[in-house]
Design a protein around this motif. Structure first.
Motif, PDB file in Angstrom:
ATOM      1  N   THR D  73       6.198  58.476  42.482  1.00 38.45           N
ATOM      2  CA  THR D  73       6.552  57.626  41.253  1.00 38.45           C
ATOM      3  C   THR D  73       7.769  58.412  40.850  1.00 38.45           C
ATOM      4  OG1 THR D  73       4.527  56.931  40.935  1.00 38.45           O
ATOM      5  CG2 THR D  73       5.733  56.845  39.067  1.00 38.45           C
ATOM      6  N   VAL D  74       7.738  59.820  40.736  1.00 38.34           N
ATOM      7  CA  VAL D  74       8.843  60.576  40.055  1.00 38.34           C
ATOM      8  C   VAL D  74      10.023  60.715  41.036  1.00 38.34           C
ATOM      9  CG1 VAL D  74       9.242  63.080  39.510  1.00 38.34           C
ATOM     10  CG2 VAL D  74       7.036  62.234  38.703  1.00 38.34           C
ATOM     11  N   SER D  75       9.729  60.675  42.318  1.00 33.75           N
ATOM     12  CA  SER D  75      10.769  60.709  43.058  1.00 33.75           C
ATOM     13  C   SER D  75      11.559  59.509  43.406  1.00 33.75           C
ATOM     14  CB  SER D  75      10.663  61.288  44.640  1.00 33.75           C
ATOM     15  OG  SER D  75       9.491  60.441  45.190  1.00 33.75           O
ATOM     16  N   GLY D  76      10.621  58.469  43.112  1.00 35.19           N
ATOM     17  CA  GLY D  76      11.121  56.871  43.292  1.00 35.19           C
ATOM     18  C   GLY D  76      12.022  56.838  41.974  1.00 35.19           C
ATOM     19  N   VAL D  86       3.658  60.116  33.753  1.00 34.19           N
ATOM     20  CA  VAL D  86       3.389  59.705  35.012  1.00 34.19           C
ATOM     21  C   VAL D  86       1.868  59.979  35.365  1.00 34.19           C
ATOM     22  CG1 VAL D  86       3.979  59.771  37.562  1.00 34.19           C
ATOM     23  CG2 VAL D  86       5.682  59.438  35.755  1.00 34.19           C
ATOM     24  N   GLU D  87       1.707  61.589  35.064  1.00 37.38           N
ATOM     25  CA  GLU D  87       0.280  61.910  35.576  1.00 37.38           C
ATOM     26  C   GLU D  87      -0.855  61.304  34.669  1.00 37.38           C
ATOM     27  OE1 GLU D  87      -0.477  66.352  35.744  1.00 37.38           O
ATOM     28  OE2 GLU D  87       1.432  66.554  35.053  1.00 37.38           O
ATOM     29  N   ILE D 393       7.247  55.799  32.857  1.00 39.00           N
ATOM     30  CA  ILE D 393       7.006  56.191  34.126  1.00 39.00           C
ATOM     31  C   ILE D 393       7.937  55.862  35.257  1.00 39.00           C
ATOM     32  CG2 ILE D 393       4.532  56.272  33.594  1.00 39.00           C
ATOM     33  CD1 ILE D 393       4.274  53.480  35.135  1.00 39.00           C
ATOM     34  N   ASN D 394       9.129  54.927  35.011  1.00 42.98           N
ATOM     35  CA  ASN D 394       9.595  54.241  35.976  1.00 42.98           C
ATOM     36  C   ASN D 394      11.202  54.709  36.086  1.00 42.98           C
ATOM     37  OD1 ASN D 394       7.818  52.310  36.580  1.00 42.98           O
ATOM     38  ND2 ASN D 394       8.153  51.094  34.612  1.00 42.98           N
ATOM     39  N   GLY D 395      11.465  55.691  34.951  1.00 42.35           N
ATOM     40  CA  GLY D 395      12.764  56.510  35.148  1.00 42.35           C
ATOM     41  C   GLY D 395      13.758  55.403  35.421  1.00 42.35           C
ATOM     42  N   THR D 580      10.660  64.746  30.319  1.00 34.91           N
ATOM     43  CA  THR D 580       9.686  65.883  30.276  1.00 34.91           C
ATOM     44  C   THR D 580       9.545  66.044  31.771  1.00 34.91           C
ATOM     45  OG1 THR D 580       8.574  64.651  28.506  1.00 34.91           O
ATOM     46  CG2 THR D 580       7.212  66.179  29.820  1.00 34.91           C
ATOM     47  N   ILE D 581       9.781  67.263  32.437  1.00 39.30           N
ATOM     48  CA  ILE D 581       9.458  67.767  33.573  1.00 39.30           C
ATOM     49  C   ILE D 581       8.361  68.926  33.472  1.00 39.30           C
ATOM     50  CG2 ILE D 581      10.480  69.062  35.747  1.00 39.30           C
ATOM     51  CD1 ILE D 581      12.061  66.428  35.109  1.00 39.30           C
TER      52      ILE D 581
END
Lengths: 125, 129, 256, 600
Positions: D73-76, D86-87, D393-395, D580-581
């Motif tokens: 999800t994060v890389s997408g 996302v978590e 969550i979708n960035g 937020t990373i």
């Protein structure tokens, strides 16, 4: 916002009972009645007195046998109730819906009368 | 504010509106003919109860053209009842083998036409033998 | 050189604030063989007459909004192609057997009430916690009700059904099929409770199996079949209560 | 004039789609004494959730892990997603999906009775739950039918919300809504409010979105002072039918469908998406590879093929072929029957025998109402969830099958938090709110009805079409400063012309021309935030591709854009907030056989 419900009946009704007879009768009628008609409408009747007498003999022999009596009782009775139910609903469909309750009397009453009559007839064979 | 909804007039002759409704009505009306035949059948049995002579007389009466025509109409009506009844069998009693539904033609044969032909054959054999 | 082809739409018009009777209004619409009736109505609303009123959304046959009578047949207008009618005029009316709010929009409150009446949700005595995982259901068990879960509530079946038109107490094809969908779901235990409603006099028994609901259903739900099965289930339930009124699941009012 | 009627509840939900219904159930269960209003411009089962096809992602199988879902999800999202959100999302997803299963959703099953999962684009491991290819339909109807169980959910069906009502202390306490049937304006009041009104694909001409997806909730929040976040990120789904834009689900590729160009070549291999396997290879389709790459990349590849002249010309424009023939009739009918139905009805193509022409089509808005990881906006008492919200969550690019799960996870979360807020803040001044709703009613009459016949006034459809053309032209898959400037200018011009809009219909009952006008104003606001946010982001990331700034620029733009509304219809103010990373530092976004989370 829902704008009010119609005041539908809240009790289970006896329709289930009549429908069950209708449904069982539908099966019986579908499977047996065409053959009955062939037999008693075409094969057994005859203009020739001797042939008619022989036909009557066969019919009497068959109808006198108790398993056949049971089949006749079951098939004819249930088929009568099948017809009664369908006739009642057809009359409702063509405009007698308000008489739905009253129609039960002649329709199912008729089928019941037929049943009693048939039982007496079979008893007497 | 709002004047009100429009309600279409009640259609008394609704059963004439669509071909499917007419077909439906024909199916329903078969029951009148079937009921009439069933009464005749009970009369026939009653004559048997009275005696073989009465039954023979009745069977002779039934051999007239008028009675033949009446029986032909009743036969057509009940055969139509049978066909329409079996048409509904797969819908009313679907049979599943695992997750696949038994195809309609097979279901009609297994639960309709098969038993029908068997019963008809037995009855005719019983009458004709 | 090609002349622009057109097709005529005759739209049912009724406005509750000004009309006591409906009327038909004709519109010439450019003919495009990829267009569906809904496209033509939208074109009219966009460019000719903004007062034309209808419902629509997805234009792909799944939201269930755009059901109307097209030349007398109940149809999803997003799936009724102009090319199947051209060059003849197309008459568009609101779905029959419903009160008309305005133009092509019908009142569906009664329908919504009937949906609610059949208790279309999973009823269980013992509810598992989600931490215990999913309820198991084999593909064979899923197949038992899947077809009846495909209803998009487009209400075409209510327009095809003569009983809906005559009998207010009849719950109608879509609602009954939905009730049956839950009755056939292996995860559900609410059959008795649901049948309690369906057993009422004309609620389900009003159905005379005309079968047109199944014919017009755009999603092949077969409500007619569902209702027949539901009747058989209902009859069993009825006899169960009659024979043993205090038996499993029986509730008040049984055996009336 | 008299006051509008007011209706009092504890929580007001605007929108009756997947997120709104999930929120309603959450509140009904959280507090059975609470009255929940669900205000929707359509009957709930018409909501656009109904059209979702492919599936909903949640980790359930033993070969899968939460960490993999997070990484995908994060890389997408091209690292623009907030990793804490996302978590939370990934951790909550399985429970929410099982809950929906318990509510009757007819998930497709394995022979042992457990739920079946399928692979999906950008996901390294198959984790997409599905109900054939009508997943959204089944989810929405299961949720809607489940709401019928709760007597404390009060539906306001076919009520078009037009304005949020804020009390003196700046807390959100309800909305003004037009009852379509009568045209009556009502004040629907509660102690907290949740917006779940979906996306705004209708800002574009060619979209999978239904007519109702006009960004009304986004615009309402925006006008009330909430920022619209990351609005430059618009998802084009790579496989829509040319002409109509009807969606052909990604599940068709998850089941093994392939994309080929005019020459029959599986062209995705030419764009760093890995190497193809033969379609009869048991390992096909490979996750995170070729046809199972992410949507942004696949849509971009299409444009590049088009520029290279390798697409297929159809009467509805350029297309490539989605070939499903090798799947066979049985698999197509079992797994993706709706694809066959749609292709046959609307393209005259039977995918069992012919490839389906497809092209990218606007599908989803990644951005939306700025909410924190509790689904709360900066206005106390106002929450948002679903496509209208941006958690985020979708960035920069949403993965297929994450949005249906998002409805459940964040719909439920928003419901819970809104219910708690309502319990903590029970008192408010009703009269002030009703007065605001009165004003809103008068504004609507003044703006749309009372003006004398405007001869030569603007037609809604004309303005809408000009907006559509300008958005597609200037803010499509590839953008640059010039194209975006033209679009920004066009929108400003359309706002001016909007003031001169003329309706044919000045009546009250079911005035859908009025709602179309209101929807157009929503679209203009939302489109404006999209174009200006895109203009300001001078980098390329995920679905936002600037031809004049082709590289990702983490130094300046690893940040969420926030567009703030300005009263006079002029350009929004754009600010940025940090992403937020937590555990997944930005890296190269790679697809192909060995991409994905590297494990020790």
């Amino acid at each position: 916002m829902s704008r009010g419900k119609s005041g539908r009946p809240t009790r289970p009704s006896g329709e289930a009972f009549w429908w069950a007879l209708f449904s069982a009768g539908g099966v019986m009628a579908a499977i047996f009645v065409p053959a009955f008609i062939l037999a008693t409408g075409f094969l057994l009747p005859s203009g020739d007195p001797a042939a008619a007498a022989e036909g009557a003999q066969r019919l009497a022999a068959l109808a006198g046998w108790w398993p056949v009596k049971l089949v006749l009782l079951g098939v004819i009775t249930l088929s009568l109730f099948h017809c009664a139910h369908r006739i009642r609903h057809t009359l409702m469909d063509v405009g007698m819906r308000r008489l739905a309750g009253f129609l039960k009397l002649p329709c199912y009453g008729g089928a019941l009368a037929g049943t009693v009559w048939l039982a007496l007839v079979l008893w007497g064979i | 504010m709002s004047g009100g909804q429009y309600h279409r007039p009640h259609r008394r002759a609704w059963f004439m509106e669509r071909p499917a409704y007419i077909r439906f009505m024909i199916r329903e009306v078969t029951s009148f003919f079937m009921a009439a035949y069933l009464i005749v059948l009970i009369v026939t049995l009653a004559k048997v109860g009275v005696g073989e002579a009465a039954a023979a007389e009745w069977l002779q009466a039934l051999s007239t053209t008028g009675w033949k025509v009446a029986h032909a109409v009743a036969l057509a009506a009940t055969v139509w009842h049978t066909i329409t009844f079996f048409a509904a069998v797969p819908q009313a009693m679907p049979i599943y083998i695992g997750e696949d539904r038994l195809p309609d033609p097979i279901a009609k044969i297994v639960m309709g036409y098969g038993p029908w032909l068997t019963a008809t054959a037995i009855i005719l054999w019983g009458v004709l033998r | 050189m090609a002349e622009t082809k057109t097709i005529t739409l005759e739209l049912f018009r009724y406005h509750p604030e000004t009309d006591s009777e409906p009327r038909f209004q004709s519109y010439e619409v450019p003919y495009d063989e990829d267009w569906v009736v809904l496209d033509a109505i939208n074109w009219i609303k966009d460019y000719v007459d903004g007062s034309v009123t209808h419902r629509w959304s997805c234009r792909m046959g799944v939201c269930g909004s755009c059901g109307m009578m097209v030349n007398g047949e109940p149809k999803l207008t997003c799936a009724a192609f102009l090319k199947n009618y051209y060059p003849f005029p197309i008459k568009v009316e609101p779905l029959v057997n419903f009160p008309v709010e305005r133009d092509l929009v019908v009142d569906m409150e009664g329908f919504m009430d009937k949906l609610q009446d059949v208790k279309p949700y999973i009823i269980r005595d013992d509810v598992n916690d989600t931490s215990e995982g999913e309820y198991l259901q084999t593909p064979a068990e899923l197949a038992q009700y899947k077809q009846y879960s495909m209803c998009i509530n487009c209400m075409l079946c209510y327009s095809a059904c003569p009983v809906v038109g005559h009998e207010d107490d009849f719950l109608g094809p879509a609602a009954l099929a939905l009730g049956h969908r839950y009755n056939k779901d292996s995860r559900d235990q609410g059959q008795s409770e649901r049948l309690e409603v369906m057993l009422r006099s004309e609620a389900m028994w009003g159905c005379t199996f005309v079968g047109e609901c199944t014919v017009v259903c755009p999603k092949h739900v077969d409500p007619a079949g569902a209702i027949q099965q539901a009747k058989a289930m209902g009859a069993q339930e009825y006899f169960k209560r009659f024979v043993m009124p205090k038996g499993a699941g029986a509730t008040k009012g049984a055996g009336a | 004039m008299s006051h509008v009627s007011s209706h009092h509840h504890d929580v007001v939900i605007i929108g009756g789609g997947g997120a709104g219904l999930r929120a309603a159930i959450a509140i009904a269960e959280e507090n059975p004494d609470f009255s929940v209003a669900c205000v929707s411009k359509v009957y709930p089962m018409r909501s656009h959730t109904v059209t979702a096809e492919g599936g909903a992602a949640a980790v359930i199988k033993d070969n899968d892990s939460l960490e993999d879902h997070i990484y995908d999800t994060v890389s997408g999202a091209d690292w623009l997603a907030d990793q804490d959100a996302v978590e939370y999302f990934v951790n909550r997803a399985p429970e929410e999906m099982i809950q929906l299963e318990h509510w009757g959703c007819p998930w497709s099953r394995r022979p042992d009775g457990t739920v079946q999962v399928r692979p999906f684009g950008g996901m390294k491991i198959e984790r997409t739950w599905f109900a054939a290819d009508k997943t959204g339909f089944h989810m929405l109807h299961s949720l809607f039918q489940t709401t019928l169980k709760y007597g404390n959910i009060v539906r306001y069906d076919e009520h078009f919300a037009t304005k949020l009502l804020l009390d003196d202390e700046g807390r959100c306490r309800g909305c003004a809504a037009i009852e379509l049937r009568t045209g009556t304006v009502r004040a629907v009041l509660g102690k907290s409010v949740i917006i779940c009104t979906g996306g705004a694909g209708k800002a574009f001409p060619f979209t999978t979105n239904g007519a109702i997806k006009t960004g009304d909730g986004m615009a309402m929040a925006y006008r009330a002072g909430v920022a619209l976040k990351d609005m430059e990120f618009i998802q084009y789904h790579p496989t829509g039918l040319p002409g109509t834009g009807i969606l052909i689900t990604e599940a068709s590729r998850g089941e093994g469908g392939i994309l080929v160009n005019r020459d029959g070549r599986r062209y995705l291999q030419d764009y760093d998406l890995g190497q193809p396997l033969e379609v009869d290879d048991p390992r096909h389709p490979q996750t995170r590879t070729m046809e199972l790459g992410p949507r942004d990349k696949l849509s971009q590849c299409f444009i590049k093929e088009m520029w290279a002249g390798r697409t297929i010309k159809t009467k509805d424009g350029d297309a490539v072929h989605l070939d499903l023939r090798h799947l066979g009739e049985k698999k197509i009918d079992k797994r993706i029957p709706f694809v066959r139905e749609l292709a046959r009805s609307y393209a005259g193509i039977d995918p069992v025998y012919q490839p389906i022409p497809v092209r990218p089509v606007v599908h989803y808005v990644m951005g939306g109402i700025d909410v924190d990881s509790d689904s709360a906006t900066n206005i106390p008492g106002l929450y948002a969830a679903g496509e209208c919200a941006c958690v985020s969550i979708n960035g920069a690019n949403r993965l297929g099958s994450n949005s249906l799960t998002e409805l459940l996870v964040f719909g439920g979360q928003a419901g819970t938090h809104a219910a708690r807020f309502a319990m903590d803040h029970p008192d408010y001044d009703v009269s002030g709110l009703v007065a605001q709703a009165d004003d809103e009613r008068d504004r609507i009459r003044r703006t749309y009805f009372s003006s004398p016949a405007k001869s030569g006034g603007e037609r809604i459809a004309v303005l809408r079409k000009e907006l559509h053309d300008s958005m597609e032209e200037g803010a499509g898959i590839y953008r640059n400063a010039d194209s975006l400037e033209a679009t920004c200018n066009k929108i400003a011009e359309l706002w001016e012309r909007y003031a001169n809009i003329a309706l044919d219909d000045h009546t009250n009952s079911f005035n859908t021309e009025l709602t179309a006008a209101l929807e157009l104003s929503s679209l203009l606001d939302v489109a404006q935030s999209m174009a200006h946010s895109a203009m300001e982001r001078t980098e390329s990331r995920g679905s936002h591709q600037r031809l004049d700034h082709p590289e990702r620029n983490d130094d300046d733009f690893l940040a969420h854009s926030l567009a703030f509304h300005r009263e006079d219809g002029s350009a929004p103010r754009i600010e940025y907030s940090p992403v937020t990373i937590t555990k997944w530092p930005p890296g190269a976004r790679t697809y192909g056989a060995d991409s994905g989370l590297k494990r020790e």
